[in-house]
Motif scaffolding. Structure first.
Motif, PDB file in Angstrom:
ATOM      1  N   HIS A 244      20.652   4.336  15.835  1.00  0.00           N
ATOM      2  CA  HIS A 244      20.101   5.789  15.648  1.00  0.00           C
ATOM      3  C   HIS A 244      20.615   6.829  14.556  1.00  0.00           C
ATOM      4  O   HIS A 244      19.998   7.136  13.690  1.00  0.00           O
ATOM      5  CB  HIS A 244      19.455   6.219  16.988  1.00  0.00           C
ATOM      6  CG  HIS A 244      18.607   7.371  16.932  1.00  0.00           C
ATOM      7  ND1 HIS A 244      17.349   7.105  17.256  1.00  0.00           N
ATOM      8  CD2 HIS A 244      18.822   8.457  16.590  1.00  0.00           C
ATOM      9  CE1 HIS A 244      16.729   8.507  17.187  1.00  0.00           C
ATOM     10  NE2 HIS A 244      17.513   9.316  16.616  1.00  0.00           N
TER      11      HIS A 244
ATOM     12  N   HIS B  83      19.535   8.105  10.576  1.00  0.00           N
ATOM     13  CA  HIS B  83      19.519   9.416  10.054  1.00  0.00           C
ATOM     14  C   HIS B  83      20.350   9.615   8.746  1.00  0.00           C
ATOM     15  O   HIS B  83      20.131  10.078   7.757  1.00  0.00           O
ATOM     16  CB  HIS B  83      19.842  10.478  11.060  1.00  0.00           C
ATOM     17  CG  HIS B  83      19.116  10.804  12.094  1.00  0.00           C
ATOM     18  ND1 HIS B  83      17.688  11.001  11.797  1.00  0.00           N
ATOM     19  CD2 HIS B  83      18.978  10.685  13.430  1.00  0.00           C
ATOM     20  CE1 HIS B  83      16.845  11.130  13.004  1.00  0.00           C
ATOM     21  NE2 HIS B  83      17.584  11.050  13.936  1.00  0.00           N
TER      22      HIS B  83
ATOM     23  N   GLU C 120      12.660  11.045  12.241  1.00  0.00           N
ATOM     24  CA  GLU C 120      12.810  10.232  13.534  1.00  0.00           C
ATOM     25  C   GLU C 120      12.245   8.748  13.086  1.00  0.00           C
ATOM     26  O   GLU C 120      12.724   7.787  13.910  1.00  0.00           O
ATOM     27  CB  GLU C 120      12.214  10.538  14.805  1.00  0.00           C
ATOM     28  CG  GLU C 120      12.904  11.888  15.259  1.00  0.00           C
ATOM     29  CD  GLU C 120      14.263  11.487  15.540  1.00  0.00           C
ATOM     30  OE1 GLU C 120      14.995  10.834  15.890  1.00  0.00           O
ATOM     31  OE2 GLU C 120      15.140  12.908  15.537  1.00  0.00           O
TER      32      GLU C 120
ATOM     33  N   SER D 280      15.589   6.822  11.756  1.00  0.00           N
ATOM     34  CA  SER D 280      16.555   6.530  13.008  1.00  0.00           C
ATOM     35  C   SER D 280      16.064   5.504  14.089  1.00  0.00           C
ATOM     36  O   SER D 280      16.460   4.460  14.272  1.00  0.00           O
ATOM     37  CB  SER D 280      16.842   7.973  13.763  1.00  0.00           C
ATOM     38  OG  SER D 280      15.785   8.498  14.236  1.00  0.00           O
TER      39      SER D 280
END
Ligand code: ZN
Length: 563
Positions: free
Chosen positions: A356, A360, A384, A387
């Motif tokens: 995750h 990013h 998001e 990620s």
């Protein structure tokens, strides 16, 4: 260059302000678009210099909160941040009022101007004192929850430490853990009610002073939502209710029979398998080596990225004494470097961090060469996607992290992605109701929460727990206090992530090209335009949720569910 060698010197904000004002005066008086463009670059260089120092302080202080030097510097950043933000605001005013705006938009893109206009709507000196009060109330909630002492079986824990207990395969044990966790919020009910009630009224007052009808519109502007509104989000929630909630409810039914219980209680929900939830195999150091291997095999770009992170010591992953809680990814402007911060603890969260947060970080690494700081990151719902999609793009390597638990991990990840969406929608619908009805009592607010829960989480069974039946569950959801309206972003991104999952199952090369293009675009475009660029469906268009959910349902029905 190693992260530890990145040079910090405290920016002299009086000198910075003088320099900034001089550049801004020159910008306003510039006789041509070309001259304004040149000055715009100078202004951004000054901003990057300041932000680089601020971020070094924030990162180093979070790594060691007992470091006296960075503690003082961190206070300095907190104190000077409003001054700095005021300077940026003045720059935005000059930018949107530029007589050469058309030419500047051609050169720098129109998203910069849309963001600047959005940001300007959220502030005026008339609300400065109210904003300070808002921060103070948020700090009150943070202090209360971070100093929480949960008494469980005669020992004291903080809220984060309770998470593994609540996943225990021993039913009585996890039930007691949930009750102890919940009791902390019940014991502080009056105080949390007061904090939230004041926050709602204060935010409403700020919105009205700024000329908005309610805080809803201001909340959206604060999040830089330039191409959708509350009506579109309401339509999206309706799609979730009709096309996704039945499937999520079905998963809960299956979980009930897997666990062999006749009623699936709220304290059963965090445990997915009687044999226990999946855990990563190997030490924290081994996980990082496995991740490096994975990113090298995934693509040349991810291999280069992860090697860069490791070689320059831009990962601080192990839990240490004095370190702040949680995990995050930052970007250090002048070094064009992402930074990943985490607290590994031996649960599957460790792998999630490596997929995750690295998603990013890979995105900012891919867009690091944008000259405008505004274009390094997109708005949060788009952030998001990078990620959450990376978590799914990493699936072919999960065997090397989870070994015999791989099937459990994959089932959990996919079913969990679906099950998360209804909860996220509850958090969102609740906040819309609250800010559209700012004068209702805390009791009415809680009753409304419970009603919305029953709509989207029909299987939720609180076993008659008085506090939770009265609608107290959301007290633990910090986003509701700190970042109003942010939570729906995770669900919107989840829909796109599920699309990437399906795409990668069908044609990995195509999925990867779409993903890479999205990461490289950074924040140079708005949310809906980024979706288009990455060949992703618009979640606000009727029928999207149904289409995205279908292949997930199919895969899960064809795959043998682990025990
Ligand atoms: Zn994230």
């Amino acid at each position: 260059m190693l992260f530890n060698d990145y040079q910090y010197t405290r920016p002299d904000m009086t000198a910075v302000k003088a320099q900034f004002d001089a550049l801004l005066d020159a910008f306003k008086a510039a006789p041509s678009a070309a001259e304004q463009s040149r000055l715009l670059a100078d202004i951004n260089q000054l901003r990057n210099d300041v932000e680089t120092m601020f971020k070094l302080v924030q990162i180093r202080y979070s790594i060691d909160t007992t470091d006296k030097f960075y503690e003082v510097e961190n206070d300095y950043v907190d104190e000077t941040m409003p001054l700095y933000e005021g300077m940026v605001s003045e720059y935005y005013k000059a930018l949107v009022a530029s007589p050469y705006r058309k030419a500047l938009e051609v050169e720098w893109g129109s998203q910069l101007f849309a963001l600047a206009e959005c940001q300007l709507k959220t502030f005026s000196p008339a609300v400065l004192e109210l904003l300070k009060k808002e921060n103070k109330l948020c700090s009150e909630y943070r202090k209360l929850t971070s100093s929480a002492e949960v008494i469980f079986r005669d020992k004291s824990y903080n809220l984060q430490q309770m998470a593994p207990f609540m996943q225990s395969p021993d039913r009585e044990f996890r039930r007691e853990a949930q009750l102890s966790y919940t009791k902390f919020f019940e014991d502080n009910e009056a105080q949390i009610d007061r904090i939230y009630d004041e926050l709602v009224k204060l935010r409403t007052a700020i919105a009205q002073k700024l000329g908005f009808d309610s805080f809803v519109e201001l909340g959206y502007a604060r999040l830089g939502r330039v191409d959708y509104d509350a009506a579109l989000v309401a339509g999206y929630r309706k799609q979730v209710l009709e096309a996704l909630v039945p499937l999520a409810t079905q998963f809960k039914e299956q979980q009930k029979s897997r666990l062999g219980v006749d009623r699936l209680m709220y304290y059963d929900e965090p445990l997915n398998f009687l044999s226990g939830n999946p855990t990563p195999k190997g030490s924290a150091e081994q996980l990082v080596d496995t991740a490096q291997q994975m990113y090298r095999e995934m693509s040349p770009q991810t291999g280069e990225f992860f090697d860069y992170m490791k070689d320059n010591a831009l990962l601080d992953l192990l839990a240490k004494k004095g370190k702040s809680a949680g995990g995050y990814c930052e970007f250090i402007n002048n070094y064009k470097s992402p930074f990943i911060f985490a607290n590994f603890n031996g649960t599957s969260d460790d792998v999630d961090t490596l997929t995750h947060e690295a998603g990013h970080a890979f995105q900012v690494y891919s867009s690091r060469n944008y000259e405008l700081p505004e274009y390094i990151w997109p708005t949060l719902e788009a952030c998001e996607i990078h990620s959450m999609s990376m978590e799914f793009l990493a699936w072919p390597w999960m065997e090397s992290f989870f070994k015999e638990d791989t099937a459990k991990y994959k089932y959990n990840h996919l079913a969990g992605a679906i099950e998360f969406v209804p909860y996220g929608v509850v958090v969102d619908e609740f906040q819309h109701y609250v800010y559209q009805n700012p004068d209702i009592s805390p009791e009415q607010r809680r009753a409304q929460w419970r009603a919305i829960e029953q709509k989207y989480l029909p299987q939720r069974d609180y076993e008659g727990n008085d506090f939770l039946e009265r609608g107290g569950f959301w007290f633990r959801q910090s986003h509701i206090f700190f970042n109003p309206f942010y939570y729906i972003d995770y669900t919107l991104a989840q829909i796109s992530a599920l699309e990437f999952w399906h795409k990668a199952q069908c044609d990995r090369a195509v999925a990867w090209q779409d993903y890479l293009r999205l990461c490289q675009a950074g924040g140079s475009q708005s949310y809906l335009k980024l979706l288009e660029l990455a060949n992703l469906k618009n979640p606000f268009v009727d029928g999207t949720i149904k289409k995205v959910v279908e292949p997930v349902e199919q895969w899960l029905s064809e795959t043998e569910t682990p025990k």
